[in-house]
Design a protein around this motif. Structure first.
Motif, mmCIF file in Angstrom:
data_model
loop_
_atom_site.group_PDB
_atom_site.id
_atom_site.type_symbol
_atom_site.label_atom_id
_atom_site.label_comp_id
_atom_site.label_asym_id
_atom_site.label_seq_id
_atom_site.Cartn_x
_atom_site.Cartn_y
_atom_site.Cartn_z
ATOM 1 N N ALA A 1 0.961 -1.200 -0.001
ATOM 2 C CA ALA A 1 0.041 0.063 -0.284
ATOM 3 C C ALA A 1 0.826 1.211 0.100
ATOM 4 C CB ALA A 1 -0.942 -0.069 1.218
ATOM 5 N N VAL A 2 0.323 2.371 -0.527
ATOM 6 C CA VAL A 2 1.056 3.739 -0.371
ATOM 7 C C VAL A 2 0.164 4.686 0.203
ATOM 8 C CG1 VAL A 2 2.435 2.999 -2.568
ATOM 9 C CG2 VAL A 2 0.172 4.033 -2.941
ATOM 10 N N ARG A 3 0.947 5.908 0.447
ATOM 11 C CA ARG A 3 0.125 6.831 0.765
ATOM 12 C C ARG A 3 -0.004 7.971 -0.145
ATOM 13 N NH1 ARG A 3 -1.633 7.764 5.769
ATOM 14 N NH2 ARG A 3 -0.681 6.372 7.261
ATOM 15 N N ARG A 4 -1.135 8.332 -0.630
ATOM 16 C CA ARG A 4 -1.686 9.537 -1.496
ATOM 17 C C ARG A 4 -2.467 10.428 -0.732
ATOM 18 N NH1 ARG A 4 1.990 8.403 -4.329
ATOM 19 N NH2 ARG A 4 2.027 7.024 -5.992
ATOM 20 N N ARG A 5 -1.971 11.593 -0.627
ATOM 21 C CA ARG A 5 -2.601 12.646 0.070
ATOM 22 C C ARG A 5 -3.187 12.115 1.363
ATOM 23 N NH1 ARG A 5 -6.068 16.509 -3.995
ATOM 24 N NH2 ARG A 5 -4.125 16.837 -5.254
ATOM 25 N N SER A 6 -2.457 11.779 2.415
ATOM 26 C CA SER A 6 -2.562 11.255 3.693
ATOM 27 C C SER A 6 -3.546 9.956 3.613
ATOM 28 C CB SER A 6 -3.096 12.499 4.632
ATOM 29 O OG SER A 6 -4.572 12.567 4.164
ATOM 30 N N ARG A 7 -3.934 9.530 2.481
ATOM 31 C CA ARG A 7 -4.725 8.432 2.561
ATOM 32 C C ARG A 7 -3.768 7.080 2.114
ATOM 33 N NH1 ARG A 7 -9.499 8.814 -1.500
ATOM 34 N NH2 ARG A 7 -9.603 6.630 -0.729
ATOM 35 N N VAL A 8 -4.179 5.825 2.805
ATOM 36 C CA VAL A 8 -3.811 4.698 2.380
ATOM 37 C C VAL A 8 -4.397 3.934 1.318
ATOM 38 C CG1 VAL A 8 -3.242 2.394 3.067
ATOM 39 C CG2 VAL A 8 -2.816 4.217 4.634
ATOM 40 N N VAL A 9 -3.694 3.977 0.132
ATOM 41 C CA VAL A 9 -4.553 3.300 -1.067
ATOM 42 C C VAL A 9 -3.615 2.118 -1.346
ATOM 43 C CG1 VAL A 9 -5.588 5.435 -1.451
ATOM 44 C CG2 VAL A 9 -3.317 4.869 -2.655
ATOM 45 N N ILE A 10 -4.277 1.264 -2.385
ATOM 46 C CA ILE A 10 -3.685 -0.080 -2.856
ATOM 47 C C ILE A 10 -3.377 0.199 -4.205
ATOM 48 C CG2 ILE A 10 -3.691 -2.438 -3.158
ATOM 49 C CD1 ILE A 10 -5.487 -2.274 -0.477
ATOM 50 N N PRO A 11 -2.231 0.118 -4.644
ATOM 51 C CA PRO A 11 -2.046 0.060 -6.370
ATOM 52 C C PRO A 11 -3.002 -0.816 -7.037
ATOM 53 C CG PRO A 11 0.082 0.442 -5.399
ATOM 54 C CD PRO A 11 -0.977 0.017 -4.441
ATOM 55 N N ALA A 12 -3.735 -0.413 -8.234
ATOM 56 C CA ALA A 12 -4.337 -1.466 -8.948
ATOM 57 C C ALA A 12 -3.763 -2.793 -9.377
ATOM 58 C CB ALA A 12 -4.796 -0.776 -10.336
ATOM 59 N N ALA A 13 -2.243 -2.606 -9.493
ATOM 60 C CA ALA A 13 -1.428 -3.744 -9.953
ATOM 61 C C ALA A 13 -1.073 -4.618 -8.978
ATOM 62 C CB ALA A 13 -0.009 -3.018 -10.605
ATOM 63 N N GLU A 14 -1.091 -4.045 -7.732
ATOM 64 C CA GLU A 14 -0.890 -5.060 -6.695
ATOM 65 C C GLU A 14 -2.053 -5.919 -6.434
ATOM 66 O OE1 GLU A 14 0.862 -6.580 -2.946
ATOM 67 O OE2 GLU A 14 1.597 -5.716 -4.994
ATOM 68 N N LEU A 15 -3.406 -5.059 -6.560
ATOM 69 C CA LEU A 15 -4.574 -5.746 -6.427
ATOM 70 C C LEU A 15 -4.826 -6.901 -7.457
ATOM 71 C CD1 LEU A 15 -6.942 -5.627 -4.452
ATOM 72 C CD2 LEU A 15 -8.245 -4.349 -5.931
ATOM 73 N N ARG A 16 -4.244 -6.643 -8.401
ATOM 74 C CA ARG A 16 -4.158 -7.493 -9.467
ATOM 75 C C ARG A 16 -3.624 -8.915 -9.444
ATOM 76 N NH1 ARG A 16 -2.537 -4.185 -13.103
ATOM 77 N NH2 ARG A 16 -3.857 -2.733 -13.478
ATOM 78 N N ARG A 17 -2.265 -8.431 -8.685
ATOM 79 C CA ARG A 17 -1.366 -9.619 -8.173
ATOM 80 C C ARG A 17 -2.209 -10.458 -7.079
ATOM 81 N NH1 ARG A 17 1.160 -11.066 -4.272
ATOM 82 N NH2 ARG A 17 0.798 -8.871 -3.117
ATOM 83 N N ALA A 18 -2.841 -9.941 -6.367
ATOM 84 C CA ALA A 18 -3.482 -10.432 -5.102
ATOM 85 C C ALA A 18 -4.563 -11.207 -5.673
ATOM 86 C CB ALA A 18 -4.016 -9.554 -3.959
ATOM 87 N N LEU A 19 -5.204 -10.672 -6.545
ATOM 88 C CA LEU A 19 -6.485 -11.557 -7.076
ATOM 89 C C LEU A 19 -6.070 -12.694 -7.882
ATOM 90 C CD1 LEU A 19 -8.654 -8.565 -8.719
ATOM 91 C CD2 LEU A 19 -9.271 -10.263 -6.991
ATOM 92 N N GLY A 20 -4.886 -12.703 -8.578
ATOM 93 C CA GLY A 20 -4.028 -13.805 -9.215
ATOM 94 C C GLY A 20 -3.648 -14.968 -8.497
ATOM 95 N N SER A 21 -3.115 -14.439 -7.133
ATOM 96 C CA SER A 21 -2.412 -15.403 -6.287
ATOM 97 C C SER A 21 -3.434 -16.039 -5.380
ATOM 98 C CB SER A 21 -1.205 -15.065 -5.703
ATOM 99 O OG SER A 21 -1.622 -13.897 -4.872
ATOM 100 N N GLY A 22 -4.621 -15.312 -5.239
ATOM 101 C CA GLY A 22 -5.578 -15.784 -3.896
ATOM 102 C C GLY A 22 -5.091 -15.341 -2.634
ATOM 103 N N ALA A 23 -4.367 -14.209 -2.724
ATOM 104 C CA ALA A 23 -4.029 -13.740 -1.370
ATOM 105 C C ALA A 23 -4.804 -12.236 -1.182
ATOM 106 C CB ALA A 23 -2.533 -13.297 -1.390
ATOM 107 N N PRO A 24 -5.053 -11.944 -0.114
ATOM 108 C CA PRO A 24 -4.573 -12.279 1.285
ATOM 109 C C PRO A 24 -5.489 -13.186 1.731
ATOM 110 C CG PRO A 24 -5.756 -10.015 1.392
ATOM 111 C CD PRO A 24 -5.512 -10.483 0.045
#
Length: 64
Positions: free
Chosen positions: A41-64
């Motif tokens: 996750a990264v911080r964008r304007r004081s918010r914690v957000v998850i990059p779309a590429a990271e979410l695609r990786r998680a969807l592909g591997s079945g994590a978390p």
């Protein structure tokens, strides 16, 4: 000739709540995965957000 981009029109980042809904897990599981380093996750304007590429990786591997 126009090239089609695979991610054109989609969001670049997702909130933890959106990521939890997309992955089908509890919001606490997302926060735990971020905390232990399973999900990046990264911080964008004081918010914690998850990059779309990271979410695609998680969807592909079945994590978390």
């Amino acid at each position: 000739m126009q090239k089609k981009l695979p991610d054109a029109g989609g969001p670049a980042f997702y909130s933890p709540a959106d990521a939890a809904w997309l992955l089908g897990v509890d919001l606490n599981s997302i926060h735990r995965a971020i905390r232990v380093g399973e999900l990046r996750a990264v911080r964008r304007r004081s918010r914690v957000v998850i990059p779309a590429a990271e979410l695609r990786r998680a969807l592909g591997s079945g994590a978390p």
